[in-house]
Design a protein around this motif. Sequence first.
Motif, PDB file in Angstrom:
ATOM      1  N   ASN A  79       0.791  -1.233   0.000  1.00 21.06           N
ATOM      2  CA  ASN A  79       0.000   0.000   0.000  1.00 21.06           C
ATOM      3  C   ASN A  79       0.822   1.282   0.000  1.00 21.06           C
ATOM      4  OD1 ASN A  79      -2.490  -1.328  -0.012  1.00 21.06           O
ATOM      5  ND2 ASN A  79      -2.458  -1.594   2.206  1.00 21.06           N
ATOM      6  N   SER A  80       2.169   1.166  -0.038  1.00 21.03           N
ATOM      7  CA  SER A  80       2.995   2.374  -0.018  1.00 21.03           C
ATOM      8  C   SER A  80       4.401   2.072  -0.525  1.00 21.03           C
ATOM      9  CB  SER A  80       3.071   2.937   1.402  1.00 21.03           C
ATOM     10  OG  SER A  80       3.906   4.081   1.444  1.00 21.03           O
ATOM     11  N   ASP A  81       5.095   3.124  -0.999  1.00 21.35           N
ATOM     12  CA  ASP A  81       6.492   2.993  -1.419  1.00 21.35           C
ATOM     13  C   ASP A  81       7.450   3.558  -0.382  1.00 21.35           C
ATOM     14  OD1 ASP A  81       5.868   1.819  -3.894  1.00 21.35           O
ATOM     15  OD2 ASP A  81       5.472   3.785  -4.780  1.00 21.35           O
ATOM     16  N   SER A  82       6.951   4.363   0.544  1.00 24.08           N
ATOM     17  CA  SER A  82       7.788   4.991   1.563  1.00 24.08           C
ATOM     18  C   SER A  82       8.028   4.029   2.720  1.00 24.08           C
ATOM     19  CB  SER A  82       7.110   6.261   2.087  1.00 24.08           C
ATOM     20  OG  SER A  82       7.671   6.659   3.320  1.00 24.08           O
ATOM     21  N   CYS A  83       9.293   3.813   3.064  1.00 21.90           N
ATOM     22  CA  CYS A  83       9.635   2.904   4.161  1.00 21.90           C
ATOM     23  C   CYS A  83       9.011   3.351   5.476  1.00 21.90           C
ATOM     24  CB  CYS A  83      11.162   2.831   4.301  1.00 21.90           C
ATOM     25  SG  CYS A  83      11.699   1.845   5.711  1.00 21.90           S
ATOM     26  N   LEU A 139      13.731  -2.041   6.000  1.00 15.14           N
ATOM     27  CA  LEU A 139      14.686  -0.997   6.370  1.00 15.14           C
ATOM     28  C   LEU A 139      15.808  -0.885   5.338  1.00 15.14           C
ATOM     29  CD1 LEU A 139      14.985  -1.765  10.200  1.00 15.14           C
ATOM     30  CD2 LEU A 139      13.796   0.186   9.164  1.00 15.14           C
ATOM     31  N   SER A 140      16.252  -2.030   4.827  1.00 15.86           N
ATOM     32  CA  SER A 140      17.304  -2.035   3.810  1.00 15.86           C
ATOM     33  C   SER A 140      16.865  -1.276   2.561  1.00 15.86           C
ATOM     34  CB  SER A 140      17.665  -3.485   3.451  1.00 15.86           C
ATOM     35  OG  SER A 140      18.668  -3.524   2.475  1.00 15.86           O
ATOM     36  N   LYS A 141      15.618  -1.474   2.149  1.00 19.29           N
ATOM     37  CA  LYS A 141      15.089  -0.741   1.000  1.00 19.29           C
ATOM     38  C   LYS A 141      15.043   0.755   1.296  1.00 19.29           C
ATOM     39  CE  LYS A 141      12.269  -4.496  -0.864  1.00 19.29           C
ATOM     40  NZ  LYS A 141      10.901  -4.999  -1.147  1.00 19.29           N
ATOM     41  N   GLY A 142      14.718   1.101   2.554  1.00 19.01           N
ATOM     42  CA  GLY A 142      14.686   2.504   2.940  1.00 19.01           C
ATOM     43  C   GLY A 142      16.052   3.151   2.880  1.00 19.01           C
ATOM     44  N   ILE A 143      17.098   2.397   3.197  1.00 22.64           N
ATOM     45  CA  ILE A 143      18.466   2.920   3.090  1.00 22.64           C
ATOM     46  C   ILE A 143      18.825   3.143   1.622  1.00 22.64           C
ATOM     47  CG2 ILE A 143      20.912   2.348   3.422  1.00 22.64           C
ATOM     48  CD1 ILE A 143      20.084   0.850   5.984  1.00 22.64           C
ATOM     49  N   LYS A 144      18.504   2.158   0.786  1.00 18.40           N
ATOM     50  CA  LYS A 144      18.831   2.252  -0.640  1.00 18.40           C
ATOM     51  C   LYS A 144      18.110   3.406  -1.326  1.00 18.40           C
ATOM     52  CE  LYS A 144      19.842  -2.662  -1.122  1.00 18.40           C
ATOM     53  NZ  LYS A 144      19.340  -3.986  -1.586  1.00 18.40           N
ATOM     54  N   SER A 145      16.887   3.709  -0.850  1.00 24.07           N
ATOM     55  CA  SER A 145      16.120   4.809  -1.453  1.00 24.07           C
ATOM     56  C   SER A 145      16.552   6.175  -0.927  1.00 24.07           C
ATOM     57  CB  SER A 145      14.626   4.609  -1.182  1.00 24.07           C
ATOM     58  OG  SER A 145      14.331   4.843   0.193  1.00 24.07           O
ATOM     59  N   GLY A 146      17.417   6.182   0.111  1.00 26.60           N
ATOM     60  CA  GLY A 146      17.875   7.437   0.689  1.00 26.60           C
ATOM     61  C   GLY A 146      16.968   7.977   1.781  1.00 26.60           C
ATOM     62  N   GLU A 147      15.932   7.221   2.120  1.00 22.63           N
ATOM     63  CA  GLU A 147      14.988   7.675   3.143  1.00 22.63           C
ATOM     64  C   GLU A 147      15.525   7.458   4.558  1.00 22.63           C
ATOM     65  OE1 GLU A 147      10.201   7.151   4.136  1.00 22.63           O
ATOM     66  OE2 GLU A 147      11.197   5.773   2.743  1.00 22.63           O
ATOM     67  N   LEU A 148      16.350   6.426   4.722  1.00 25.27           N
ATOM     68  CA  LEU A 148      16.897   6.090   6.032  1.00 25.27           C
ATOM     69  C   LEU A 148      18.413   6.273   6.058  1.00 25.27           C
ATOM     70  CD1 LEU A 148      14.908   2.827   6.897  1.00 25.27           C
ATOM     71  CD2 LEU A 148      14.249   5.213   7.261  1.00 25.27           C
TER      72      LEU A 148
END
Length: 201
Positions: A79-83, A139-148
């Motif tokens: 339902n979302s792309d944001s981590c 969380l790993s995806k959030g790091i790769k996207s630059g969000e985390l």
Amino acid sequence: MVQRRRTTAIRKDQIVTAAKRLIIKRGSENITVRAIAKEVGLSEGAVYRHFNSKRDILSLLADIIEDDLLGDITTSIANSDSCLEILDNILKGHLSAIKQRQGISFQVIAEIISLGDKKLNRRISEIIDKYVVGIKGLLSKGIKSGELRKDLDLHGAALLFFGMVQGLVNIWALSNYEFDLEESCEPSWNTFKECIKEKPF
């Protein structure tokens, strides 16, 4: 034959649901096949036709807990792309289900652990490990996207996320469910979020 299988599945679900209710009301140490049978309105013999022991009932309950917890992650990711938004949705989903007593996985986990059955404890440990791995992947995806944050300890952060929910639910149960879960969780969630997100330069 199909009708018999359907009836068996329904009966098993009733028995497991009764065990879940009794665990929350009385604690796992007071759960017996007799008590479960009484809660469902069956004889003990009828319960034993579907399960060999109380451990078998709790083992199936553990399977349901696994489906619930991992399902919450899968649903929120879809339902979302944001981590951070996904984590927020997972957290809200957990708390809402717990509050409504429809998904009481975290309370049941605590009670099964307190039972002291080594085989069941290993099963619960496996479920928690899978849950933590799922959160780590997110969380790993959030790091790769630059969000985390790039230096985020994935395992530590995932354990903190699980512990935030489990700890709050334990305190809530000990208080006899007297405070609002969502309101009480918000400060912890905000602190967690600030610690893991990437800071602007």
